[in-house]
Scaffold this motif. Structure first.
Motif, PDB file in Angstrom:
ATOM      1  N   SER A  17      24.694  27.709  35.395  1.00 46.42           N
ATOM      2  CA  SER A  17      25.054  26.298  35.305  1.00 46.42           C
ATOM      3  C   SER A  17      24.379  25.671  34.084  1.00 46.42           C
ATOM      4  O   SER A  17      23.483  26.275  33.476  1.00 46.42           O
ATOM      5  N   GLY A  36      22.286  23.197  33.995  1.00 51.58           N
ATOM      6  CA  GLY A  36      20.870  22.996  34.243  1.00 51.58           C
ATOM      7  C   GLY A  36      20.066  24.273  34.086  1.00 51.58           C
ATOM      8  O   GLY A  36      18.961  24.263  33.531  1.00 51.58           O
ATOM      9  N   THR A  40      15.960  16.163  28.857  1.00 50.37           N
ATOM     10  CA  THR A  40      16.622  15.966  30.143  1.00 50.37           C
ATOM     11  C   THR A  40      17.960  15.249  30.002  1.00 50.37           C
ATOM     12  O   THR A  40      18.500  14.741  30.984  1.00 50.37           O
ATOM     13  N   VAL A  60      20.935  16.363  32.495  1.00 46.42           N
ATOM     14  CA  VAL A  60      20.496  17.271  33.544  1.00 46.42           C
ATOM     15  C   VAL A  60      20.303  16.489  34.840  1.00 46.42           C
ATOM     16  O   VAL A  60      20.181  15.265  34.841  1.00 46.42           O
ATOM     17  N   ASP A  61      20.252  17.230  35.946  1.00 46.07           N
ATOM     18  CA  ASP A  61      20.151  16.567  37.236  1.00 46.07           C
ATOM     19  C   ASP A  61      18.722  16.101  37.512  1.00 46.07           C
ATOM     20  O   ASP A  61      17.770  16.469  36.811  1.00 46.07           O
ATOM     21  N   VAL A  62      18.584  15.310  38.538  1.00 48.17           N
ATOM     22  CA  VAL A  62      17.290  14.708  38.873  1.00 48.17           C
ATOM     23  C   VAL A  62      16.260  15.774  39.209  1.00 48.17           C
ATOM     24  O   VAL A  62      15.086  15.663  38.835  1.00 48.17           O
ATOM     25  N   GLU A  63      16.684  16.835  39.897  1.00 49.82           N
ATOM     26  CA  GLU A  63      15.749  17.897  40.302  1.00 49.82           C
ATOM     27  C   GLU A  63      15.152  18.576  39.080  1.00 49.82           C
ATOM     28  O   GLU A  63      13.938  18.789  39.014  1.00 49.82           O
ATOM     29  N   LEU A  64      15.995  18.910  38.090  1.00 47.96           N
ATOM     30  CA  LEU A  64      15.496  19.568  36.892  1.00 47.96           C
ATOM     31  C   LEU A  64      14.573  18.627  36.118  1.00 47.96           C
ATOM     32  O   LEU A  64      13.550  19.048  35.582  1.00 47.96           O
ATOM     33  N   ARG A  65      14.941  17.355  36.058  1.00 42.42           N
ATOM     34  CA  ARG A  65      14.089  16.399  35.353  1.00 42.42           C
ATOM     35  C   ARG A  65      12.706  16.347  35.993  1.00 42.42           C
ATOM     36  O   ARG A  65      11.677  16.354  35.302  1.00 42.42           O
TER      37      ARG A  65
END
Length: 315
Positions: free
Chosen positions: A136, A138, A162, A165-170
């Motif tokens: 993906s 991310g 970031t 990118v999604d909140v989790e990766l951030r």
């Protein structure tokens, strides 16, 4: 403390005549998290690209841990890791192969234990045998970070790390950055997300139209340039601000139910108490009050607009 990165008089002018960077001076200390803020086209990526050896400067010098960027390029570049804004990966290679290859490019000996821990820290170990094209967006971003850290650099550049990118990766990246700093790695990031700078940075630099217009310790910047807003929720609405309150330059809001007072942070000790005493003297009661400190984003927008106005006047 000797800076790990020293930039002096750095500039870049293209053949078209466009000046992307103009006389930038900047020193960054070891283990610091430095956030470089600026609108699109301000010169952030150009500055990073010059330090990382991707773009040749028109003038100025760069020193990395005492190594002159021009005379001792190999030593200087080996101390830098770069996570670019755009995703550039070897689509048909596996995660493990491409990260090991990046380490080898800098002449580092194989270190399976280090690479394993790096991939685990980035939640990539379970994907080590997957082809990058199968990942993906991310996960591809995580691979770019792993590649940049594969040769154990002392300085890590994160160019809009970031974006998209999604909140989790951030959140994972914020934790990773803090962990790197604890190990002595210097982090320099550019970002559009002001909250990232506010959350993580030790110092902030603001760049606009190729010029570094301000470098300041984050908390000192907010304290020095920040403003506060006091909002009083009145017991009874007012039709207008009484003349006796004119020195505070108050504004009415909420259909007369709110009095708003904006002031410099350093004036709080005198301005607010004297205002409240005067309200009591005038028999103006309030049910509630709250204050709001201006954010780094407020300050950033103000600085950029001020710089643009000055440039227009100079022209």
């Amino acid at each position: 403390m000797q800076p790990v990165l020293s930039i002096a008089g750095l500039g870049k002018t293209y053949k078209s005549g466009h000046t992307a960077l103009s006389d930038v001076d900047l020193s960054i200390n070891k283990g610091e998290i430095f956030a470089l803020l600026g609108p699109n086209g301000a010169g952030k990526t150009t500055l990073i690209s010059i330090v990382c050896g991707i773009v040749t400067p028109s003038r100025g010098t760069v020193s990395v841990a005492g190594h002159d960027h021009a005379r001792d390029y190999r030593a200087a570049r080996s101390m830098i890791g770069l996570v670019p804004q755009e995703l550039h990966t070897d689509a048909f290679e596996t995660v493990l192969t491409t990260v090991n290859f990046s380490r080898g490019l800098f002449g580092k000996p194989r270190d399976p234990a280090y690479i394993e821990q790096l991939l685990k820290d980035l939640t990539l170990w379970d994907k080590r045998d997957s082809k990058i094209m199968e990942l993906s967006g991310g996960m591809k971003r995580r691979v770019m970070i792993a590649k940049a850290l594969s040769h154990e650099p002392e300085i890590l550049f994160l160019d809009e790390p970031t974006a998209g990118v999604d909140v989790e990766l951030r959140r994972d990246m914020w934790n990773m950055v803090r962990g790197l700093r604890e190990r002595g790695v210097t982090i320099i990031l550019t970002t559009h997300y002001i909250e990232e700078a506010e959350e993580m940075a030790d110092r902030v630099g603001v760049i606009s139209k190729g010029r570094l217009i301000l470098v300041e310790e984050k908390n000192a910047l907010i304290k020095k340039l920040g403003r506060k807003t006091l909002t009083l929720n009145l017991a009874e609405p007012l039709e207008s601000v009484p003349e006796d309150l004119s020195q505070w330059k108050l504004e009415l809001a909420g259909e007369g139910h709110e009095l708003v007072y904006e002031f410099d942070s350093h004036a709080e000790a005198t301005g607010v108490p004297s205002l409240l005493r005067r309200l009591s003297d005038l028999g103006i009661a309030f049910k509630d009050l709250h204050t709001r400190q201006s954010s780094l984003e407020d300050i950033f927008v103000g600085l950029v607009h001020s710089s643009a106005d000055e440039a227009e006047k100079a022209a």
